[in-house]
Design a protein around this motif. Sequence first.
Motif: not given
Length: 271
Positions: A185-199, A262-266
């Motif tokens: 259901d995410w088609v068309g949406h944006t994904i943002r990946i940040t460091a684990a626990g980061g703001q 990107v890193t595992t756990g992000d």
Amino acid sequence: MTLHIAALCRFPVKALSPQPLEHAVLETGGGMRGDHVFALAHGAASRAAGGGDAVIGRLPRTSLITLSDCPKLATLRTRFIDQLNVITVERGGRQVARGDLTQPVGRAMLEDFFGAFLKETARGGPRIVIAKPGETFANHETPGVVLINRASVADIERVTGKPVDPTRFRANVLIDGPQPWQELDWVGHTIRITAAGGQPPSISGGPRPVTLRVREAMPVHPAAEVNPETGEVDLNLDKAMKQGLGHDHFGVLCEVVDGGTVTTGDTVMLE
């Protein structure tokens, strides 16, 4: 709901074994660095297309040696050494081949091994080819990374009644957190990946997150029916999914809008 990267994986050589990663570079407008850069091709077809040059554009699927056509390739264990562009091939725990994929001598050594290993299926002798810059030999023609959901893997286990290794699906990013099939259901949406626990950067003033745009749901590929340990075709996923789930899509293709490491756990955030 907290989403995060559970695993990262690339496939330096199409149809050969995966390379698990702790860190990976996603390239803006492209895919995961080093993914599907090399392939085994049927010799006659690839020479005709490339004029004998190893660096070649995308080839028709029928010109490439694929896992679905040659399941026994899954019984080999390969290891790619980035700094040297060298791949080692093991069979039954013993190294049987090694070569530099970017050098004619190294490719010839590997081609000799695969020629013997695939003598019944390779047409004209297998040949190692290299994708042109900006292109890959991945199944999807549009550049990007393939993302799958661990909960959806578990649901396929429920439907088939068998354990299912996520690497069957030859995806780049495995995530934890969503409900089964929510990713479709995410088609068309944006994904943002940040460091684990980061703001997010707007709060923390930190570096820009890696940003993906979900382009399309992916149909399950025949290669996923091959057991990555035994090389046996032991699942009819297309039939099982259509009967048990009402669809045959697995994973989503994501465009890399803003690249980075990107890193595992992000942490994964859907917008």
